[in-house]
Design an enzyme around this catalytic site. Structure first.
Site, PDB file in Angstrom:
ATOM      1  N   ASP A   1       1.111  -1.114  -0.172  1.00  0.00           N
ATOM      2  CA  ASP A   1       0.155  -0.199  -0.140  1.00  0.00           C
ATOM      3  C   ASP A   1       0.925   1.218   0.373  1.00  0.00           C
ATOM      4  O   ASP A   1       0.342   2.632  -0.324  1.00  0.00           O
ATOM      5  CB  ASP A   1      -1.279   0.216   1.455  1.00  0.00           C
TER       6      ASP A   1
ATOM      7  N   GLU B   1     -11.191   6.381  -2.497  1.00  0.00           N
ATOM      8  CA  GLU B   1     -10.816   6.759  -0.574  1.00  0.00           C
ATOM      9  C   GLU B   1     -12.023   5.497   0.043  1.00  0.00           C
ATOM     10  O   GLU B   1     -11.692   5.708   0.651  1.00  0.00           O
ATOM     11  CB  GLU B   1     -11.208   8.374  -0.582  1.00  0.00           C
TER      12      GLU B   1
ATOM     13  N   GLU C   1      -9.716  -3.621  -6.029  1.00  0.00           N
ATOM     14  CA  GLU C   1      -9.462  -3.157  -4.843  1.00  0.00           C
ATOM     15  C   GLU C   1      -9.864  -4.975  -3.943  1.00  0.00           C
ATOM     16  O   GLU C   1      -9.157  -5.188  -3.248  1.00  0.00           O
ATOM     17  CB  GLU C   1     -10.508  -2.164  -3.486  1.00  0.00           C
TER      18      GLU C   1
HETATM   19  C1  HMH Z   1      -5.510   0.295  -2.484  1.00  0.00           C
HETATM   20  C2  HMH Z   1      -5.635   1.375  -1.783  1.00  0.00           C
HETATM   21  N1  HMH Z   1      -7.167   2.151  -2.495  1.00  0.00           N
HETATM   22  C3  HMH Z   1      -7.116   2.845  -1.447  1.00  0.00           C
HETATM   23  C4  HMH Z   1      -6.475   3.500  -1.001  1.00  0.00           C
HETATM   24  C5  HMH Z   1      -6.532   4.985   0.082  1.00  0.00           C
HETATM   25  O1  HMH Z   1      -8.025   5.212  -0.055  1.00  0.00           O
HETATM   26  C6  HMH Z   1      -5.296   2.701  -0.159  1.00  0.00           C
HETATM   27  N2  HMH Z   1      -4.637   3.721   0.255  1.00  0.00           N
HETATM   28  N3  HMH Z   1      -4.801   2.288  -1.207  1.00  0.00           N
END
Ligand code: HMH
Length: 220
Positions: free
Chosen positions: A48, A141, A211
């Site tokens: 991330d 988000e 996601e």
């Molecule tokens: C994969 C991913 N999706 C969304 C966010 C932020 O909303 C993040 N930090 N990482």
């Protein structure tokens, strides 16, 4: 405040199953019930960090589109606020990584992460309309806000080591920010031509699918 009755709400109903797969992913549920494997958390943290670094230039591109294409000057302020917290977020990732003994400079982006970053790059093209980009921005988000907020609810058994992570995206301020983004997206979708609306819906579905895959990847 205005949230409700817009295009986004219609889409969330239409694509409810996919939205739930992204926001109530088994990895998120395992944080909430305290059964998470910390090696999955560490994998997620490292990946991330790479994603968030790619999210910064994407945010800048959305800001640029807002300045050029939006009729409402508050759009720019909302997006700028999000970018300011990204600055803090990058510092947080570094601190959190050292807490978990992760060396961020050695982390190699996984295939799904590369795909997600490439998708962000494709949305940065000046040919992509602001309406499409802000819809994707909101979705990226909102998925985190909804997922991590779940881990803070009464009765959740989130391990104390992970509380701060959940707070970062699950806090009320971030929730309010996501609602502001949703209102912005709805306002633009409400006046966009059908082909643009159709492309925004495709972008939303791509975000949700990526996601889900990002969580799958982290789970290993
Ligand atoms: C994969 C991913 N999706 C969304 C966010 C932020 O909303 C993040 N930090 N990482």
């Amino acid at each position: 405040m205005e949230v409700g009755g817009g295009v986004i709400e219609t889409w969330l109903k239409k694509h409810r199953m996919l939205y739930i797969r992204a926001t109530k992913h088994p990895l998120i549920l395992s944080i909430r019930d305290g059964t998470i494997d910390f090696s999955s958390f560490k994998r997620w943290l490292g990946q991330d960090y790479i994603f968030v670094r790619a999210f910064v230039p994407f945010s800048a591109s959305v800001l640029l589109k807002a300045c050029k294409e939006s009729d409402n000057s508050s759009d720019m302020e909302v997006i700028l606020g999000g970018m300011a917290s990204l600055n803090d977020e990058i510092a947080w990732f570094k601190k959190e990584a050292s807490k978990w003994g992760l060396e961020l400079s050695t982390i190699v982006p996984q295939k799904v992460n590369q795909e997600y970053c490439r998708f962000l790059e494709s949305l940065m093209s000046p040919q992509v309309e602001y309406t499409v980009a802000i819809t994707a921005f909101w979705a990226i988000e909102a998925v985190y806000q909804e997922g991590f907020a779940l881990c803070l609810q009464d009765g959740s058994k989130t391990p104390p080591e992970l509380k701060e992570t959940c707070q970062r995206w699950g806090n009320d301020g971030f929730g309010q920010y996501c609602r502001s983004l949703q209102n912005i997206a709805n306002r633009h979708l409400g006046k966009a031509p059908p082909d643009v609306v159709a492309r925004a819906e495709v972008a939303l579905l791509q975000v949700l699918e990526l996601e889900v895959e990002f969580w799958n990847m982290s789970q290993g």
